[in-house]
Design a protein around this motif. Sequence first.
Motif, PDB file in Angstrom:
ATOM      1  N   VAL A  33       0.640  -0.750  -0.436  1.00 44.23           N
ATOM      2  CA  VAL A  33       0.237  -0.153  -0.030  1.00 44.23           C
ATOM      3  C   VAL A  33       0.761   0.878   0.193  1.00 44.23           C
ATOM      4  CG1 VAL A  33      -1.915   0.758   1.102  1.00 44.23           C
ATOM      5  CG2 VAL A  33      -1.924  -1.112   1.214  1.00 44.23           C
ATOM      6  N   LEU A  34       1.324   1.042   0.493  1.00 45.23           N
ATOM      7  CA  LEU A  34       2.652   1.864   0.896  1.00 45.23           C
ATOM      8  C   LEU A  34       4.058   2.502  -0.464  1.00 45.23           C
ATOM      9  CD1 LEU A  34       4.363   1.966   4.748  1.00 45.23           C
ATOM     10  CD2 LEU A  34       2.347   3.877   3.222  1.00 45.23           C
ATOM     11  N   ALA A  35       4.732   1.352  -0.756  1.00 44.13           N
ATOM     12  CA  ALA A  35       5.472   1.136  -1.754  1.00 44.13           C
ATOM     13  C   ALA A  35       4.855   1.471  -3.233  1.00 44.13           C
ATOM     14  CB  ALA A  35       6.391  -0.468  -2.088  1.00 44.13           C
ATOM     15  N   VAL A  36       3.831   0.898  -3.634  1.00 50.02           N
ATOM     16  CA  VAL A  36       2.658   1.020  -5.168  1.00 50.02           C
ATOM     17  C   VAL A  36       2.044   2.069  -4.877  1.00 50.02           C
ATOM     18  CG1 VAL A  36       1.700   0.300  -6.652  1.00 50.02           C
ATOM     19  CG2 VAL A  36       3.112  -1.140  -4.944  1.00 50.02           C
ATOM     20  N   ARG A  52      13.322   9.815   4.871  1.00 56.15           N
ATOM     21  CA  ARG A  52      12.548   9.838   4.947  1.00 56.15           C
ATOM     22  C   ARG A  52      12.373  11.519   3.697  1.00 56.15           C
ATOM     23  NH1 ARG A  52      11.689   5.526   6.412  1.00 56.15           N
ATOM     24  NH2 ARG A  52      10.470   4.691   8.098  1.00 56.15           N
ATOM     25  N   VAL A  53      13.307  11.743   4.235  1.00 55.82           N
ATOM     26  CA  VAL A  53      12.744  13.506   3.435  1.00 55.82           C
ATOM     27  C   VAL A  53      13.068  13.009   2.338  1.00 55.82           C
ATOM     28  CG1 VAL A  53      14.567  15.599   3.243  1.00 55.82           C
ATOM     29  CG2 VAL A  53      13.440  15.164   5.526  1.00 55.82           C
ATOM     30  N   ALA A  54      14.021  12.232   2.023  1.00 51.95           N
ATOM     31  CA  ALA A  54      14.597  11.985   0.593  1.00 51.95           C
ATOM     32  C   ALA A  54      13.133  11.317  -0.578  1.00 51.95           C
ATOM     33  CB  ALA A  54      15.831  11.111   0.163  1.00 51.95           C
ATOM     34  N   LEU A  55      12.624  10.500   0.677  1.00 51.02           N
ATOM     35  CA  LEU A  55      11.600  10.065  -0.019  1.00 51.02           C
ATOM     36  C   LEU A  55      10.066  11.475  -0.291  1.00 51.02           C
ATOM     37  CD1 LEU A  55      10.429   6.777   2.306  1.00 51.02           C
ATOM     38  CD2 LEU A  55      11.554   6.770  -0.821  1.00 51.02           C
ATOM     39  N   LEU A  56      10.583  12.015   0.637  1.00 52.99           N
ATOM     40  CA  LEU A  56       8.964  12.961   0.160  1.00 52.99           C
ATOM     41  C   LEU A  56       9.689  13.748  -1.088  1.00 52.99           C
ATOM     42  CD1 LEU A  56       9.141  14.633   4.103  1.00 52.99           C
ATOM     43  CD2 LEU A  56       7.021  12.946   2.563  1.00 52.99           C
ATOM     44  N   ASP A  78       3.522  17.080 -17.180  1.00 61.89           N
ATOM     45  CA  ASP A  78       3.455  16.291 -18.548  1.00 61.89           C
ATOM     46  C   ASP A  78       4.612  16.120 -18.624  1.00 61.89           C
ATOM     47  OD1 ASP A  78       2.708  14.500 -19.567  1.00 61.89           O
ATOM     48  OD2 ASP A  78       1.707  16.230 -20.927  1.00 61.89           O
ATOM     49  N   ASP A  79       5.088  16.140 -17.665  1.00 57.51           N
ATOM     50  CA  ASP A  79       6.967  16.047 -18.065  1.00 57.51           C
ATOM     51  C   ASP A  79       7.580  15.079 -17.631  1.00 57.51           C
ATOM     52  OD1 ASP A  79       9.872  16.459 -17.975  1.00 57.51           O
ATOM     53  OD2 ASP A  79       9.510  18.463 -17.515  1.00 57.51           O
ATOM     54  N   ARG A  80       7.765  14.399 -18.701  1.00 53.01           N
ATOM     55  CA  ARG A  80       7.666  12.741 -18.525  1.00 53.01           C
ATOM     56  C   ARG A  80       9.118  12.260 -17.920  1.00 53.01           C
ATOM     57  NH1 ARG A  80       4.979   9.222 -23.497  1.00 53.01           N
ATOM     58  NH2 ARG A  80       3.006   9.313 -23.109  1.00 53.01           N
ATOM     59  N   PRO A  81      10.212  13.059 -18.613  1.00 56.48           N
ATOM     60  CA  PRO A  81      11.870  13.004 -17.469  1.00 56.48           C
ATOM     61  C   PRO A  81      11.752  13.408 -16.513  1.00 56.48           C
ATOM     62  CG  PRO A  81      12.385  14.292 -19.683  1.00 56.48           C
ATOM     63  CD  PRO A  81       9.988  14.009 -20.132  1.00 56.48           C
ATOM     64  N   VAL A  82      11.135  14.573 -16.116  1.00 54.95           N
ATOM     65  CA  VAL A  82      11.023  14.635 -14.324  1.00 54.95           C
ATOM     66  C   VAL A  82      10.061  13.550 -13.710  1.00 54.95           C
ATOM     67  CG1 VAL A  82       9.962  15.866 -12.255  1.00 54.95           C
ATOM     68  CG2 VAL A  82      11.533  16.882 -14.699  1.00 54.95           C
ATOM     69  N   LEU A  83       9.447  13.436 -14.628  1.00 51.26           N
ATOM     70  CA  LEU A  83       8.220  12.186 -13.941  1.00 51.26           C
ATOM     71  C   LEU A  83       8.833  11.060 -13.471  1.00 51.26           C
ATOM     72  CD1 LEU A  83       5.492  10.907 -12.736  1.00 51.26           C
ATOM     73  CD2 LEU A  83       4.223  10.437 -15.162  1.00 51.26           C
ATOM     74  N   GLY A  84       9.862   9.980 -14.396  1.00 48.56           N
ATOM     75  CA  GLY A  84      10.792   8.874 -14.679  1.00 48.56           C
ATOM     76  C   GLY A  84      11.359   8.855 -13.191  1.00 48.56           C
ATOM     77  N   ALA A  85      11.849  10.018 -13.817  1.00 45.09           N
ATOM     78  CA  ALA A  85      13.421  10.295 -12.278  1.00 45.09           C
ATOM     79  C   ALA A  85      12.480  10.322 -10.965  1.00 45.09           C
ATOM     80  CB  ALA A  85      13.670  11.995 -12.440  1.00 45.09           C
ATOM     81  N   ALA A 138      11.978   4.460  -6.028  1.00 45.82           N
ATOM     82  CA  ALA A 138      12.255   2.934  -6.541  1.00 45.82           C
ATOM     83  C   ALA A 138      13.240   3.179  -5.778  1.00 45.82           C
ATOM     84  CB  ALA A 138      12.602   2.518  -7.395  1.00 45.82           C
ATOM     85  N   VAL A 139      14.656   3.380  -5.585  1.00 44.93           N
ATOM     86  CA  VAL A 139      15.957   3.111  -4.854  1.00 44.93           C
ATOM     87  C   VAL A 139      16.004   3.307  -3.950  1.00 44.93           C
ATOM     88  CG1 VAL A 139      18.519   4.055  -4.776  1.00 44.93           C
ATOM     89  CG2 VAL A 139      17.155   4.099  -7.280  1.00 44.93           C
ATOM     90  N   GLY A 140      14.518   4.795  -3.224  1.00 41.68           N
ATOM     91  CA  GLY A 140      15.065   4.677  -1.615  1.00 41.68           C
ATOM     92  C   GLY A 140      14.020   3.504  -0.717  1.00 41.68           C
ATOM     93  N   LEU A 141      13.123   3.055  -1.864  1.00 44.98           N
ATOM     94  CA  LEU A 141      12.401   1.488  -1.004  1.00 44.98           C
ATOM     95  C   LEU A 141      13.630   0.289  -0.960  1.00 44.98           C
ATOM     96  CD1 LEU A 141       9.390   1.852  -2.834  1.00 44.98           C
ATOM     97  CD2 LEU A 141       9.735   2.527   0.155  1.00 44.98           C
ATOM     98  N   ALA A 142      14.808   0.418  -2.174  1.00 43.62           N
ATOM     99  CA  ALA A 142      14.772  -0.793  -2.160  1.00 43.62           C
ATOM    100  C   ALA A 142      16.200  -0.938  -1.081  1.00 43.62           C
ATOM    101  CB  ALA A 142      15.608  -0.720  -3.617  1.00 43.62           C
TER     102      ALA A 142
END
Length: 402
Positions: free
Chosen positions: A309-312, A361-365, A378-385, A391-395
């Motif tokens: 629920v949190l991760a996804v 947590r600050v990094a996740l925010l 609607d900026d896909r590069p920023v969205l993807g980044a 994902a890195v913050g969760l891993a």
Amino acid sequence: MRRVTVAVGLLLVVGVGLALSGALAGPSAEGPPAGEPSAATVPEESLIAVDGDYRLWPYTSRSRSVEGRTLAINVVVRADAAATRTAIESRTAGDWEETDGTEAATTADAERVRAFVERDWADARSSTRYGYVEGPGGGTWLTETFELHDGTYLGVRDHLRAYESPDGAYTAIQAHEEYYDWFRLRHTVPGIDDPAVRLEDEFIRGAVDAEVSREYRGIEGGWSDGWISVIELASLATVAGALLRRRTRAAAVDLARRSRREAVRHADAALLGAALGAVVVGVRATGVGLELAYPTVPPKAIAGPLYLVLAVGLPALVVARSRECDPAAVALAVVVGVGAGFVIDFAALGVAVPPALVVHRVALLAALGAVAAGRAADDRPVLGAGLSAWAVGLALPIAGVI
């Protein structure tokens, strides 16, 4: 251009935050600070005399070796394990009343008194930690004689590991506070001093006749300040059979009120932020509620779906609801909403949060803020980044880096 600058700034915060949280993190949720020495065998000078024929190595270990050393033993009861457990689980005979202001200077605070008379000790489930004693026949590694906890697995609890000496002369206890961190999927230990003090208080003000003292033993490492609490049970005749009532915690967090004009202007963004914060707090409340309602279900079986629920759920909700919002407003709302959820969650637990986890947590925010800004613009590069940073913050914490 301004949106690009904001997005780059958020991603920079993510990178710096994850790097710092990894650098600040200790080796494990239950380990002492990094850099402490270890040895292949138990040094003679590290053993302490307690009572009886067996000297104690005042630490616990992940393995049957000094190299696996974790937390320090901080309480010793001069009684066998059965008597010690009975004493801990016994109900106080006191009739507690509210303390007014004039009594506060000479009487224990009423809320603090209630905190330890309403404790509900139960069998604990955790990883095995070993103790070590040395007697006439040589050294012996011990497994836990019993474990108790007061609190919930998916919330916050005091956790006791007890080790009875082979001759039954004393029971060594490692008491620590721990809380379940949803992004690490394991317990984090803020410290060991406060739980030992709370255990002392139970014996000082409880129904069991006991003498409580502290002895300086020069214990180094394992979060120890060098002191150990020594409890001597004078009589078990007054031990009651009923379990103590469950400890309750009350925590309140004051949140800054947004102005009515800005709330109306950015209502969708504000609602999204509030919803995200509710998800963060709701996951903890749901986990604890399910654990109490279904005590036979393994806590990790409850934690797994809630982690998803949190991760996804959090980034999915941001992507789904940010499209029609102002990029700056929705990024701010997401950061404030989820950040408030983190603060309320930690405040409700009542624990000291390690600096590494605060930075994480600050990094996740920042990552979620970048996701919101990228989706709204609607900026896909920023969205993807932003999604990649999330994902890195969760891993990293799951991999044990944080």
